[in-house]
Design a protein around this motif. Structure first.
Motif, PDB file in Angstrom:
ATOM      1  N   CYS A 154       0.833  -1.213   0.000  1.00  0.00           N
ATOM      2  CA  CYS A 154       0.000   0.000   0.000  1.00  0.00           C
ATOM      3  C   CYS A 154       0.862   1.256   0.000  1.00  0.00           C
ATOM      4  CB  CYS A 154      -0.943  -0.005   1.203  1.00  0.00           C
ATOM      5  SG  CYS A 154      -2.255  -1.233   1.098  1.00  0.00           S
ATOM      6  N   ASP A 157       2.319   1.792  -3.627  1.00  0.00           N
ATOM      7  CA  ASP A 157       1.372   2.268  -4.636  1.00  0.00           C
ATOM      8  C   ASP A 157       0.080   2.703  -3.976  1.00  0.00           C
ATOM      9  OD1 ASP A 157      -0.355   2.633  -6.897  1.00  0.00           O
ATOM     10  OD2 ASP A 157       1.035   1.406  -8.028  1.00  0.00           O
ATOM     11  N   ASP A 158      -0.301   3.949  -4.185  1.00  0.00           N
ATOM     12  CA  ASP A 158      -1.516   4.479  -3.568  1.00  0.00           C
ATOM     13  C   ASP A 158      -2.794   3.852  -4.127  1.00  0.00           C
ATOM     14  OD1 ASP A 158      -0.203   6.188  -1.851  1.00  0.00           O
ATOM     15  OD2 ASP A 158      -0.155   7.818  -3.294  1.00  0.00           O
ATOM     16  N   ASP A 159      -2.733   3.353  -5.339  1.00  0.00           N
ATOM     17  CA  ASP A 159      -3.906   2.748  -5.967  1.00  0.00           C
ATOM     18  C   ASP A 159      -4.069   1.323  -5.433  1.00  0.00           C
ATOM     19  OD1 ASP A 159      -5.870   1.679  -7.566  1.00  0.00           O
ATOM     20  OD2 ASP A 159      -4.935   2.250  -9.459  1.00  0.00           O
ATOM     21  N   ASN A 162      -3.478  -1.546  -7.853  1.00  0.00           N
ATOM     22  CA  ASN A 162      -2.074  -1.809  -8.169  1.00  0.00           C
ATOM     23  C   ASN A 162      -1.334  -2.447  -7.004  1.00  0.00           C
ATOM     24  OD1 ASN A 162      -2.306  -0.819 -10.756  1.00  0.00           O
ATOM     25  ND2 ASN A 162      -1.629   1.229 -10.204  1.00  0.00           N
ATOM     26  N   SER A 163      -1.797  -2.190  -5.773  1.00  0.00           N
ATOM     27  CA  SER A 163      -1.118  -2.775  -4.620  1.00  0.00           C
ATOM     28  C   SER A 163      -1.229  -4.298  -4.614  1.00  0.00           C
ATOM     29  CB  SER A 163      -1.634  -2.174  -3.311  1.00  0.00           C
ATOM     30  OG  SER A 163      -2.953  -2.573  -3.029  1.00  0.00           O
ATOM     31  N   ILE A 166       1.708  -5.478  -6.703  1.00  0.00           N
ATOM     32  CA  ILE A 166       2.950  -5.294  -5.951  1.00  0.00           C
ATOM     33  C   ILE A 166       3.054  -6.346  -4.859  1.00  0.00           C
ATOM     34  CG2 ILE A 166       4.142  -3.739  -4.338  1.00  0.00           C
ATOM     35  CD1 ILE A 166       3.050  -1.420  -6.049  1.00  0.00           C
TER      36      ILE A 166
END
Length: 196
Positions: A154, A157-159, A162-163, A166
């Motif tokens: 988290c 990546d703020d989205d 997308n986390s 990752i």
């Protein structure tokens, strides 16, 4: 103009229960007994001048005496994902359909939470730290490696969508520590998954 607080967060990953190492999904209410190594106690806590400690309620920290000068805040949002009816079962014993759904971010097992809901819960807690911080505060977070891994994803990546990607590219070792610094909701990695 309001000063924007700088914050440092040290994420301390506990050990992993033996049954999870053997392929079992963590059970609801399962407590992880975690002994914090003396080297970490002496070097890291003093070096970083910890101002607050947050601990997941499913972690039992020992020895407790080294934390006596701190007020440990049990944070329910740092609990492991709620796996619902899957909790405590061996992953390979789930049906083929359930195994396929296990990594589906939007799927919630009966009585549980989805990976998406899990990430949103941790991300919202992480974002709330900026409201709790004075300038140059250092917070210590003690939780299981899966929580540390998700918080790290988290942060990277703020989205939330997308986390998930990752998350699948990160390994956070048990009994390791990670350090992030942040200002105004923006994060930098200082250390990731360093062993004690």
């Amino acid at each position: 103009m309001r000063n924007i607080s700088a914050l440092r967060v040290i994420l301390l990953g506990s050990c992993v229960p033996d049954n999870v190492r053997k392929g079992y999904i963590p059970g609801k209410g399962e407590i992880i007994k975690f002994q914090i190594p003396k080297l970490f106690q002496e070097n890291i806590l003093e070096k970083y001048n910890i101002t607050r400690i947050f601990c997941a309620p499913d972690i039992q920290v020992s020895p407790e005496h080294f934390l006596s000068k701190y007020s440990i805040e049990l944070e329910t949002k740092l609990e492991n994902r709620n796996y619902g009816i899957w909790a405590g079962q061996k992953l390979k014993n789930l049906s083929v359909e359930d195994q396929m759904q296990f990594m589906n971010p939007t799927y919630s097992p009966i009585g549980g939470e989805s990976i998406c809901a899990f990430h949103i819960r941790l991300k919202s807690w992480l974002d709330s730290l900026f409201n709790k911080a004075q300038n140059q505060d250092t917070f210590l977070v003690i939780a299981s490696p899966v929580i540390i891994r998700t918080l790290s994803a988290c942060i990277l990546d703020d989205d939330i969508k997308n986390s998930f990607h990752i998350l699948n590219k990160l390994d956070i070792y048990p009994e390791s520590w990670s350090v992030f610094s942040g200002r105004s909701g923006k994060w930098r990695i200082l250390t990731l998954s360093a062993p004690f």
